[in-house]
Design a protein around this motif. Structure first.
Motif, short mmCIF file in Angstrom:
data_model
loop_
_atom_site.label_atom_id
_atom_site.label_comp_id
_atom_site.label_asym_id
_atom_site.label_seq_id
_atom_site.Cartn_x
_atom_site.Cartn_y
_atom_site.Cartn_z
N GLY A 137 -8.41 -1.49 7.28
CA GLY A 137 -7.81 -2.30 6.59
C GLY A 137 -7.96 -1.87 5.50
N TYR A 138 -8.80 -1.30 3.90
CA TYR A 138 -7.99 -0.63 2.90
C TYR A 138 -7.50 1.34 2.75
CZ TYR A 138 -11.99 -3.70 2.59
OH TYR A 138 -12.75 -5.00 2.15
N MET A 139 -7.22 0.65 1.73
CA MET A 139 -6.03 1.98 0.77
C MET A 139 -6.75 2.05 -0.18
SD MET A 139 -2.18 0.21 -0.79
CE MET A 139 -2.63 -1.31 -0.98
N ILE A 140 -6.71 3.38 -0.22
CA ILE A 140 -6.66 3.89 -2.03
C ILE A 140 -5.28 4.09 -2.66
CG2 ILE A 140 -7.08 6.18 -4.08
CD1 ILE A 140 -8.80 6.80 -1.23
N ASN A 141 -4.97 3.01 -3.77
CA ASN A 141 -3.81 2.71 -4.60
C ASN A 141 -4.51 2.77 -6.04
OD1 ASN A 141 -3.06 -0.32 -4.84
ND2 ASN A 141 -5.42 0.22 -4.55
N ALA A 142 -3.11 3.05 -6.51
CA ALA A 142 -3.14 2.83 -8.28
C ALA A 142 -2.32 2.37 -8.20
CB ALA A 142 -2.39 4.29 -8.98
N PRO A 143 -3.14 0.91 -8.52
CA PRO A 143 -2.01 -0.89 -8.58
C PRO A 143 -1.30 -0.70 -9.95
CG PRO A 143 -4.81 -0.26 -8.35
CD PRO A 143 -4.10 0.47 -9.10
N PHE A 144 -1.97 -1.34 -11.24
CA PHE A 144 -0.98 -1.67 -11.90
C PHE A 144 -1.95 -1.12 -13.48
CE2 PHE A 144 -3.90 -4.81 -10.22
CZ PHE A 144 -4.30 -5.52 -11.80
N THR A 145 -1.07 -1.28 -14.39
CA THR A 145 -1.19 -1.19 -15.13
C THR A 145 -2.86 -1.59 -16.15
OG1 THR A 145 0.60 -0.30 -16.78
CG2 THR A 145 -1.32 -1.72 -18.36
N GLY A 146 -4.08 -1.34 -16.83
CA GLY A 146 -5.34 -2.08 -16.91
C GLY A 146 -5.96 -1.75 -15.88
N ALA A 147 -5.76 -1.56 -14.62
CA ALA A 147 -5.97 -0.47 -13.66
C ALA A 147 -6.95 0.52 -13.19
CB ALA A 147 -6.34 -1.24 -12.30
N VAL A 148 -7.44 1.13 -12.33
CA VAL A 148 -8.07 1.95 -12.10
C VAL A 148 -7.46 2.52 -10.81
CG1 VAL A 148 -9.32 2.27 -13.76
CG2 VAL A 148 -10.70 1.94 -11.72
N ILE A 149 -7.47 4.25 -9.99
CA ILE A 149 -7.18 4.05 -8.89
C ILE A 149 -8.74 4.25 -8.01
CG2 ILE A 149 -7.45 6.13 -7.26
CD1 ILE A 149 -5.51 6.97 -9.38
N ARG A 150 -8.21 3.18 -7.14
CA ARG A 150 -9.23 1.85 -6.27
C ARG A 150 -9.18 1.99 -4.93
NH1 ARG A 150 -8.07 -3.81 -9.56
NH2 ARG A 150 -6.71 -4.45 -8.00
N PHE A 151 -10.08 1.65 -4.00
CA PHE A 151 -9.86 0.78 -2.82
C PHE A 151 -9.62 -0.52 -2.90
CE2 PHE A 151 -13.81 3.88 -2.02
CZ PHE A 151 -12.58 5.14 -1.42
N ASP A 152 -8.61 -0.60 -2.53
CA ASP A 152 -7.82 -2.75 -2.20
C ASP A 152 -7.40 -2.83 -0.79
OD1 ASP A 152 -7.41 -3.88 -4.31
OD2 ASP A 152 -6.39 -2.52 -4.99
N LYS A 153 -7.61 -4.04 -0.04
CA LYS A 153 -7.32 -4.52 1.70
C LYS A 153 -5.25 -3.73 1.44
CE LYS A 153 -11.06 -7.28 2.02
NZ LYS A 153 -11.03 -8.96 2.58
N ILE A 154 -4.91 -3.81 2.56
CA ILE A 154 -4.01 -3.98 2.46
C ILE A 154 -2.76 -5.20 2.88
CG2 ILE A 154 -3.57 -1.20 3.14
CD1 ILE A 154 -2.98 -2.47 5.87
#
Length: 337
Positions: A294-311
């Motif tokens: 249920g997780y992805m690696i993604n570049a979410p948005f300005t001010g965040a870092v590349i990380r794991f997030d739930k899909i």
């Protein structure tokens, strides 16, 4: 970009071990999944692949003759115009189906019954494209080989060339056109059975893992000038480029890079997409690389870092299992996403 919750309580080293276990477990089962992978069968359209305003037209007219199907018609329209009803090419091909005026004069239909066959009106142009395809299929029906591929070759090179060569002519452009449409067809079709596992997914995940913690950059493609930073589709593009697959730059075009597994059939390496309109892939605004559980690696948005997030989120749209042929069939784009 959309805001998502940061995964908490998972250390960086634990995350990498977590991914390794998921990948090993997934690919030990890959052979079994591949053996159950189905073909196109009775063809429906993949969720949201065709803009909602055209979906019923494509589904109806894509079944006009046995050589055509809705996914193939969708692939042609996407390749010709990218669903733009106002498209005009340097060769004066016009509208969503990119008819040359001379061809339209003999094959254009007043399909909506308003008294005018309008090359710019998708309710006329889409049925006319299907009708033209089926006319070509009749012209080459006695030619050996795959009926649909011969039809597409006739669309590109003319029926005479297909008849002359007894199949797809030895023209690079025509052979490329047929391969492109048949590859895109698989992306626009709703899968029948399970989708064959990707052979390049583990390498793409490995690349993305190395970028964890890198700050997000709108329009980022990871170049030295950009400090090695990425936006969402820049990261997925680079991850697959590392294993020899070139994806388009824009997230909503990446959606068409292969077939679409269901949520309960996701495998590590699948691209997962999020949209402001759950019925339209052209409204996709975010993409990540699925890693399992249920997780992805993604570049979410300005001010965040590349990380794991739930899909799992309200704007979750669907997924794509990238194939080399599927990616190669797509138009490129330099725009950010």
């Amino acid at each position: 970009m959309r805001k998502v919750w940061v995964v908490s309580g998972i250390g960086f080293g634990v995350c990498l071990s977590f991914i390794a276990l998921l990948v090993v477990g997934t690919y030990s089962a890959a052979a079994g999944l591949a053996s159950r992978a189905g073909g196109l069968g009775a063809v429906g359209l993949a969720k949201g692949a065709v803009p909602a305003m055209y979906q019923s037209l494509v589904q109806k007219w894509g079944n006009l003759c046995p050589a055509l199907n809705p996914a193939m018609l969708a692939a042609q329209l996407y390749q010709e115009s990218g669903w733009d009803p106002n498209a005009k090419s340097p060769a004066n091909a016009l509208g969503i189906a990119q008819f040359i005026p001379g061809t339209w004069a003999t094959h254009g239909l007043d399909a909506n019954g308003d008294g005018k066959a309008n090359i710019w009106d998708p309710t006329d142009a889409i049925p006319s494209a299907a009708s033209y395809d089926c006319d070509l299929a009749k012209d080459v029906r006695s030619v050996p080989g795959d009926q649909s591929s011969n039809m597409l070759a006739a669309y590109n090179a003319g029926a005479y060339a297909v008849i002359k060569y007894g199949g797809i002519p030895p023209y690079r452009e025509t052979q490329g056109y047929v391969k492109t449409i048949r590859s895109l067809e698989k992306s626009f079709a709703a899968p029948v059975g399970r989708v064959q596992p990707s052979q390049q997914a583990a390498g793409a995940i490995y690349y993305a893992q190395q970028k964890l913690g890198t700050p997000y950059l709108w329009g980022g493609e990871g170049t030295p000038e950009q400090g090695g930073r990425f936006d969402c589709s820049g990261l997925t593009q680079a991850a697959y480029q590392s294993v020899g697959i070139t994806l388009p730059r824009v997230a909503n075009d990446q959606y068409n890079a292969g077939p679409h597994p269901a949520r309960n059939e996701l495998l590590p390496g699948d691209l997962v997409f999020f949209s402001t309109d759950l019925g339209n892939s052209r409204a996709i605004h975010h993409v990540g690389l699925y890693v399992g559980g249920g997780y992805m690696i993604n570049a979410p948005f300005t001010g965040a870092v590349i990380r794991f997030d739930k899909i799992d989120a309200p704007d979750y749209f669907g997924a794509t299992r990238v194939t080399k042929d599927g990616a190669a069939a797509l138009p490129g784009s330099k725009a950010g996403a």
